[in-house]
Design a protein around this motif. Structure first.
Motif, PDB file in Angstrom:
ATOM      1  N   ALA A   4      49.629  13.870 -26.454  1.00  0.00           N
ATOM      2  CA  ALA A   4      51.064  14.278 -26.490  1.00  0.00           C
ATOM      3  C   ALA A   4      51.348  14.100 -24.623  1.00  0.00           C
ATOM      4  O   ALA A   4      52.872  14.384 -24.422  1.00  0.00           O
ATOM      5  CB  ALA A   4      50.924  14.662 -27.294  1.00  0.00           C
TER       6      ALA A   4
ATOM      7  N   VAL B  91      50.098   5.549 -28.304  1.00  0.00           N
ATOM      8  CA  VAL B  91      50.863   6.532 -28.200  1.00  0.00           C
ATOM      9  C   VAL B  91      50.860   6.558 -26.980  1.00  0.00           C
ATOM     10  O   VAL B  91      51.582   6.845 -26.212  1.00  0.00           O
ATOM     11  CB  VAL B  91      50.117   7.310 -29.079  1.00  0.00           C
ATOM     12  CG1 VAL B  91      50.910   8.840 -28.268  1.00  0.00           C
ATOM     13  CG2 VAL B  91      50.696   7.150 -30.270  1.00  0.00           C
TER      14      VAL B  91
ATOM     15  N   ILE C 227      54.102  10.454 -27.363  1.00  0.00           N
ATOM     16  CA  ILE C 227      54.402  10.437 -28.255  1.00  0.00           C
ATOM     17  C   ILE C 227      56.337  10.495 -28.256  1.00  0.00           C
ATOM     18  O   ILE C 227      56.179   9.732 -28.990  1.00  0.00           O
ATOM     19  CB  ILE C 227      54.013  11.838 -29.133  1.00  0.00           C
ATOM     20  CG1 ILE C 227      55.108  11.580 -30.733  1.00  0.00           C
ATOM     21  CG2 ILE C 227      54.916  13.250 -28.563  1.00  0.00           C
ATOM     22  CD1 ILE C 227      53.662  10.756 -31.645  1.00  0.00           C
ATOM     23  N   PHE C 228      56.481  10.706 -26.690  1.00  0.00           N
ATOM     24  CA  PHE C 228      58.130  10.396 -27.297  1.00  0.00           C
ATOM     25  C   PHE C 228      58.309   9.722 -26.740  1.00  0.00           C
ATOM     26  O   PHE C 228      59.403   8.742 -27.352  1.00  0.00           O
ATOM     27  CB  PHE C 228      58.508  12.094 -25.959  1.00  0.00           C
ATOM     28  CG  PHE C 228      59.042  12.741 -26.456  1.00  0.00           C
ATOM     29  CD1 PHE C 228      57.881  13.805 -26.252  1.00  0.00           C
ATOM     30  CD2 PHE C 228      59.975  13.581 -26.908  1.00  0.00           C
ATOM     31  CE1 PHE C 228      58.236  15.233 -27.004  1.00  0.00           C
ATOM     32  CE2 PHE C 228      60.345  14.953 -27.927  1.00  0.00           C
ATOM     33  CZ  PHE C 228      59.310  15.229 -27.621  1.00  0.00           C
TER      34      PHE C 228
ATOM     35  N   TYR D  93      56.902   6.949 -27.583  1.00  0.00           N
ATOM     36  CA  TYR D  93      56.662   6.047 -29.081  1.00  0.00           C
ATOM     37  C   TYR D  93      57.600   6.174 -29.308  1.00  0.00           C
ATOM     38  O   TYR D  93      57.994   4.593 -30.365  1.00  0.00           O
ATOM     39  CB  TYR D  93      55.155   6.531 -28.585  1.00  0.00           C
ATOM     40  CG  TYR D  93      54.329   5.382 -30.083  1.00  0.00           C
ATOM     41  CD1 TYR D  93      54.565   6.474 -31.583  1.00  0.00           C
ATOM     42  CD2 TYR D  93      54.238   4.342 -30.080  1.00  0.00           C
ATOM     43  CE1 TYR D  93      54.482   5.704 -32.492  1.00  0.00           C
ATOM     44  CE2 TYR D  93      53.297   4.300 -30.674  1.00  0.00           C
ATOM     45  CZ  TYR D  93      53.354   4.473 -32.740  1.00  0.00           C
ATOM     46  OH  TYR D  93      52.991   3.825 -33.387  1.00  0.00           O
ATOM     47  N   ALA D  94      58.183   7.314 -29.559  1.00  0.00           N
ATOM     48  CA  ALA D  94      59.524   7.409 -30.587  1.00  0.00           C
ATOM     49  C   ALA D  94      60.337   6.305 -30.059  1.00  0.00           C
ATOM     50  O   ALA D  94      60.528   5.704 -31.045  1.00  0.00           O
ATOM     51  CB  ALA D  94      59.354   8.646 -31.000  1.00  0.00           C
ATOM     52  N   ARG D  95      60.554   6.425 -28.485  1.00  0.00           N
ATOM     53  CA  ARG D  95      61.994   5.962 -28.206  1.00  0.00           C
ATOM     54  C   ARG D  95      61.726   4.629 -28.388  1.00  0.00           C
ATOM     55  O   ARG D  95      62.727   3.777 -28.424  1.00  0.00           O
ATOM     56  CB  ARG D  95      61.914   5.830 -26.682  1.00  0.00           C
ATOM     57  CG  ARG D  95      62.737   7.500 -26.888  1.00  0.00           C
ATOM     58  CD  ARG D  95      63.217   7.878 -25.456  1.00  0.00           C
ATOM     59  NE  ARG D  95      63.252   9.460 -25.096  1.00  0.00           N
ATOM     60  CZ  ARG D  95      63.057  10.623 -25.129  1.00  0.00           C
ATOM     61  NH1 ARG D  95      61.969  10.709 -24.503  1.00  0.00           N
ATOM     62  NH2 ARG D  95      63.677  11.495 -24.864  1.00  0.00           N
TER      63      ARG D  95
ATOM     64  N   MET E 250      62.796   5.211 -32.767  1.00  0.00           N
ATOM     65  CA  MET E 250      63.190   6.764 -33.835  1.00  0.00           C
ATOM     66  C   MET E 250      63.632   7.358 -33.185  1.00  0.00           C
ATOM     67  O   MET E 250      64.265   8.359 -34.344  1.00  0.00           O
ATOM     68  CB  MET E 250      61.916   7.044 -34.132  1.00  0.00           C
ATOM     69  CG  MET E 250      61.987   8.224 -34.737  1.00  0.00           C
ATOM     70  SD  MET E 250      60.298   8.751 -35.482  1.00  0.00           S
ATOM     71  CE  MET E 250      59.997   7.867 -36.886  1.00  0.00           C
ATOM     72  N   ILE E 251      63.833   7.849 -31.707  1.00  0.00           N
ATOM     73  CA  ILE E 251      64.759   8.348 -31.011  1.00  0.00           C
ATOM     74  C   ILE E 251      65.834   8.012 -29.636  1.00  0.00           C
ATOM     75  O   ILE E 251      65.368   6.813 -29.491  1.00  0.00           O
ATOM     76  CB  ILE E 251      64.275  10.084 -30.530  1.00  0.00           C
ATOM     77  CG1 ILE E 251      63.165   9.543 -29.287  1.00  0.00           C
ATOM     78  CG2 ILE E 251      63.485  10.451 -32.002  1.00  0.00           C
ATOM     79  CD1 ILE E 251      61.871  10.930 -28.857  1.00  0.00           C
TER      80      ILE E 251
END
Lengths: 539, 258
Positions: free
Chosen positions: B185, B237, B243-244, B246-248, B252-253
Motif C-alpha cells: 500500500a 496493485v 492502492i490509490f 489502483y483504485a483510480r 473507483m475514485i
C-alpha cells in the motif's frame, strides 16, 4: 489411524487437499498452509481414503492435549459429523460458505465468492487512535484533498488510547491532531481527552479502543469493522469480520468507505467440554497459538465454535479473538448467540443481521479441543507461541506483574485477578500494576462486588493485597510507549503480563522477559513472586 | 559498501525507486513527500497472464513479463546493494519500537527520523547495527529475512521506517499479512518471497542483486542464485502504483486534482 498415531497427534485435524501448486510449507506450522482453496478440490484427505466419509468410525474418546509442539507431520483424522448449525441468514447462498465468507459476500455484494478472491468490501465501521490516526489523516488529505470529507462521519470512530498519560509532546500533539480532524469533519464518535491529569474530568474519554468499541455498541454481528490496530480482530467476538489495517488503507477507507480485501479461508476450532474454574479464555488462545505457531493462521480466519465457546461471556470471547493476530490470523470470529444479543441490547440501535457458517461450508482445517484436559499456560519469552504450562515454569522468579490491555484489562479480567487474591488472603510479593482498559472498567473495579467476598470491590481486594492503585485507563505499557509510561519495563526485568505480545522490547526494555498469562495466573504469580499455576490458590 | 548505499539512493541508477506519488500542488501540513525526495515505488509495468481461476492466491503462478517503462519516473526492474540478514519472526516492535510511533509518517521531517530508528529494536545478538547512530539511512538497501517477517502490530511505521532508511526490497521466506499489505500500500519496500531459506545462506554485507523480471536473487559475494516467488495478487496493485492509483485506474475514485 493407529492407536500409536493418535497418541502423537492429540488434536484432531482434517485438512483439505488443494490443487494449489505452491502449497506453502511453513516449517514451524503443523499444517500445510496453502492460502487458497480450489473450488473443485476434494474436501478431505485421510490416511484411509480420499473420499468424503462423514461417518468415519472414529472413537469419540477425549484425548489429553499434549503440551509439546505438534511436529511438522500432519496427522489427519476425520472428525465426527458436525453438530447442526443454524441455517444461513441470507437465503440466497447456493453453496456452503463460512460465516467469514458470508460477511465478505454481503459486504462486497457478490452472491458467491471463494477464499483467495480479492473483493472490494463496504466498511461498516472504521476505527483509528492517536498513534495511527494522524498518519491516516495525512494520507486521506493528501489523496482526497485538504477539504475532503470522510465517507460517513457516523461510521468513523476515533479513540485516543495509546499514548495519553505522558508528557511526550509529540504524543500529546497527536491527540490534538485527531481532535482537530474530528471537529473539522463532524465525527460523531470521538472519545476526546483534554485534561491529562485527571481522566475522570473527561466525560467523553473511554480508553482502550477495542474495549471501547464493544462497550459503546460499535461491534455488531455480520458487519465489517476495520481498525488501524492489529488487535481490531477482537471485535470478531461479535460475529463480525474485524481486522487491522495500516494508515494507507485507512486513508483510503476514510475517503471511500471501501477496502480491497482478500477472502480468507477459515480454520475452525471446536472447543468442547466444561471450562474448568482455573482456566480463562487467555489459556485457550495460548493453547491454540502454541499449537499452530505465530504464523499458523496467516491470511486465514479463525472461527471458534463448540459448547465451551457458547459458555463464554462476551469479554472472554473478546480475549479469545484478540490474540488471533498473534497466530498470524486475519480475523477471529465467534457466532452470535443469545449472549451476544443480550450484551448488545441497549448498546446499539443500528439494526444488524448475524450470519452463520453453513453445514456444508468448507474449512481449511478443523481442530477439536477438549478444554477439560487443558492446564493454565504461559507464553514464555520471547514469542506468543512459546507455550508452556504455568506449572512447568514454577521456578521462574519474577520481578513484576502487569494486569491490563485489551487482552487482559477488562472488567472480568480484574474480577478474575481479584478472585485469586481473595482466595489467598495474602499480599503480593512483587509490584503488581493494574491498568483498567477503559473508564467503565475503572468504575467497575471500584463498584462491582466480587463474588464470595462479602461485598468487597476489586479495588478493596487489590489494596488489601498490596497491589498498585489502579491507574488511568489506556493501553499503558502493553507496548512500552514513551519513556514515562506507567509500568513500562525500563530494566531487564521478568514480568508476568495479561497482555498480548512478548517479543523482545515489547514492554520497553529489550531484555525484559515477558510471560504472557491469564489474569488468574498473573495474580497467582504476584502472590508467590514466581510464575505460578492458579490452582495453587483456586482449589 | 558506501558505493552500494549511494547507488541505492540515487535516482539515476536503474534500480532506484522514486516516489510513487507526486506531491499535490497545494502544500498542507500533512504534505508527505518533498518534491526532491529520492525514492518511491515505481509502478512495475508487466504483461501478466493471470490464471483464470477466481481463487487466485498470493502464491498462484502469475507469469509476469516485465516490459521496460520509459516514463519519466522509470520503472523498477532490479535492486542492487548490500544486504542485511535477519532471522524468523522479526516483529514490528523490533522493526520500529513503540516509543517512536509518536512520529507521524506523513510529516516529512518525522518520516526521515523514522528511518534513523529502523530495526533499532533488534536484540544485541545482532552485532551489526542496521542504521549507524547519528545516521538517517542504512548502508544496506536489501533485507534478507526468514519466516513471518513483520509480524505483530499493524503499524505502517514499520515498512515506512525501512523505506525511509533506504531499504529498496525485502526478500523473506514469508510475511505477516498486515506488514505485507502495508508494504504494498505504501510502496515503501518491495516485498518478495524466496523459495528457500536464503537467510541461512546470505550474510550481512553480501552484495546482492534482485532481478524482478527473472524473479531472481543473485548473491555476488557467494556466487549463488535463488528463485523468488511471483508477487501474486499484490502485482496489479504494485503495478498501478499503490492502492490509490489502483483504485483510480479502475475508476473507483476520482483522479487526483493537481
Amino acid at each position: 489411524m493407529t492407536q500409536a498415531a493418535i497418541q502423537h497427534s492429540p488434536i484432531y485435524i482434517h485438512t483439505y487437499q488443494t490443487h494449489n501448486d505452491h502449497v506453502h510449507h511453513n516449517p514451524i506450522s503443523s499444517m500445510a498452509a496453502s492460502s487458497a482453496i480450489s473450488s473443485s478440490s476434494s474436501p478431505f484427505i485421510t490416511q484411509k481414503d480420499a473420499g468424503v466419509s462423514p461417518l468415519f468410525a472414529h472413537p469419540s474418546k477425549s484425548i489429553k492435549i499434549c503440551q509439546k509442539k505438534v511436529s511438522t507431520k500432519i496427522v489427519s483424522v476425520m472428525t465426527p459429523q458436525q453438530s447442526e448449525r443454524k441455517p444461513s441468514a441470507t437465503g440466497s447462498v447456493k453453496t456452503g460458505m463460512t460465516m467469514t465468507e458470508k460477511i465478505f459476500s454481503r459486504a462486497s455484494e457478490k452472491l458467491r465468492l471463494s477464499p483467495g478472491e480479492n473483493v472490494w468490501v463496504n466498511v461498516d465501521v472504521l476505527m483509528t487512535h492517536d498513534v495511527c490516526g494522524p498518519g491516516s489523516i495525512g494520507i486521506f488529505k493528501k489523496e482526497f484533498g485538504n477539504d475532503a470529507k470522510v465517507w460517513d462521519r457516523e461510521k468513523v470512530v476515533i479513540i485516543p488510547d495509546h499514548y495519553i498519560f505522558t508528557t511526550d509532546e509529540r504524543a500529546n500533539r497527536n491527540v490534538d491532531i485527531i481532535r482537530e480532524f474530528s471537529h473539522e469533519q463532524g465525527i460523531k464518535y470521538f472519545y476526546d481527552i483534554k485534561d491529562l491529569s485527571n481522566f475522570k474530568a473527561n466525560p467523553d474519554y473511554k480508553g482502550v479502543c477495542h474495549v471501547a468499541l464493544a462497550q459503546e455498541g460499535h461491534c455488531r454481528p455480520g458487519e465489517v469493522l476495520l481498525g488501524t490496530d492489529s488487535h481490531t480482530c477482537t471485535a470478531g467476538a461479535f460475529g463480525q469480520f474485524a481486522t487491522g489495517i495500516g494508515n494507507t488503507d485507512a486513508g483510503f477507507v476514510l475517503g471511500t468507505g471501501k477496502a480491497l480485501l482478500k477472502v480468507p479461508p477459515t480454520l475452525r476450532f471446536v472447543l468442547d467440554g466444561e471450562m474448568p474454574d482455573y482456566l480463562l479464555a487467555k489459556d485457550l488462545i495460548l493453547q491454540i497459538i502454541g499449537e499452530i505457531s505465530v504464523s499458523g493462521a496467516t491470511y486465514k480466519a479463525m472461527e471458534f465454535v463448540g459448547s465451551t465457546i457458547e459458555s463464554l461471556t462476551m469479554e472472554e470471547r473478546m480475549t479469545l479473538c484478540n490474540m488471533v493476530v498473534e497466530a498470524g490470523g486475519k480475523n477471529g470470529i465467534v457466532p452470535a448467540d443469545a449472549t451476544t444479543f443480550k450484551y448488545l441490547k441497549n448498546k446499539t440501535s443500528v439494526p444488524y443481521e448475524p450470519v452463520y457458517s453453513d453445514d456444508q461450508a468448507r474449512f481449511l482445517a478443523e481442530y477439536r479441543i477438549d478444554v477439560s484436559k487443558l492446564d493454565p499456560l504461559v507464553a514464555k519469552p520471547h514469542s506468543p507461541d512459546n507455550r508452556a504450562s504455568a506449572r512447568e515454569c514454577k521456578d521462574v522468579k519474577i520481578d513484576r506483574v502487569y494486569i491490563g490491555s485489551c487482552t487482559g484489562g477488562k472488567t472480568e479480567d480484574f474480577l478474575a485477578a481479584a478472585k485469586v487474591l481473595l482466595a489467598s488472603g495474602e499480599k503480593v510479593k512483587v509490584p503488581t500494576f493494574l491498568v483498567p482498559a477503559t473508564q467503565k472498567v475503572w468504575m467497575d473495579i471500584y463498584t462491582l462486588p466480587v463474588p464470595g467476598s462479602g461485598g468487597k470491590t476489586c479495588s478493596q481486594i487489590f489494596e488489601a493485597a498490596g497491589c498498585d492503585t489502579p491507574t488511568s485507563p489506556s493501553c499503558g505499557a502493553c507496548l512500552g510507549g514513551p519513556k514515562d509510561t506507567y509500568a513500562r519495563i525500563n530494566e531487564p526485568q521478568v514480568c508476568v503480563s495479561t497482555t498480548n505480545r512478548n517479543f523482545p522490547g515489547r514492554m520497553g526494555h529489550k531484555d525484559g522477559q515477558i510471560y504472557l498469562a491469564s489474569p488468574y495466573t498473573a495474580a497467582a504469580s504476584a502472590l508467590t513472586g514466581f510464575v505460578t499455576d492458579p490452582r495453587d490458590f483456586l482449589r | 559498501m558506501s558505493t552500494a548505499a549511494s547507488l541505492a539512493n540515487t535516482t539515476t541508477f536503474s534500480s532506484s525507486l522514486s516516489r510513487r506519488q507526486q506531491a499535490p500542488a497545494s502544500i498542507s501540513t500533512f504534505n508527505v513527500f518533498n518534491s526532491t525526495a529520492q525514492r518511491s515505488f515505481k509502478p512495475l509495468i508487466s504483461q501478466s497472464i493471470v490464471v483464470p481461476n477466481p481463487t487466485v492466491s498470493r502464491h498462484a503462478s502469475i507469469v509476469a513479463q516485465a516490459t521496460f517503462d520509459s516514463s519519466p519516473s522509470g520503472s523498477a526492474t532490479s535492486f542492487h546493494g548490500a544486504c542485511y540478514v535477519v532471522r524468523d519472526n522479526i516483529d514490528t516492535d523490533q522493526i520500529i519500537p513503540a516509543e517512536y510511533l509518536t512520529l507521524v509518517p506523513s510529516k516529512p521531517d518525522e518520516y526521515k527520523k523514522l528511518g534513523s530508528y529502523a530495526l533499532i529494536g533488534l536484540p544485541e545478538s545482532y552485532e551489526t547495527r542496521f542504521v549507524e547512530p547519528g545516521e538517517y539511512q542504512s548502508k544496506y538497501s536489501i533485507i534478507i529475512a526468514g519466516d513471518n517477517f513483520g509480524c505483530g502490530s499493524s503499524r505502517e511505521h514499520a515498512p515506512v521506517a525501512l523505506g525511509a532508511a533506504g531499504v529498496a526490497a525485502v526478500v523473506a521466506e514469508s510475511y505477516a499479512r498486515i506488514f505485507f499489505r502495508n508494504s504494498v500500500a505504501t510502496g515503501e519496500i518491495y516485498p518478495l518471497e524466496s523459495e528457500v531459506r536464503v537467510c541461512d545462506e546470505c550474510k550481512t554485507g553480501d552484495v546482492v542483486t534482485i532481478e524482478l523480471e527473472k524473479s531472481l536473487l543473485i548473491n555476488h559475494t557467494t556466487g549463488k542464485e535463488y528463485t523468488l516467488k511471483p508477487i501474486g495478487d499484490a502485482g496489479p496493485v504494485i503495478e498501478a502504483g499503490g492502492i490509490f492509483a489502483y483504485a483510480r485506474k479502475s475508476g473507483m475514485i476520482a483522479a487526483l486534482a493537481t
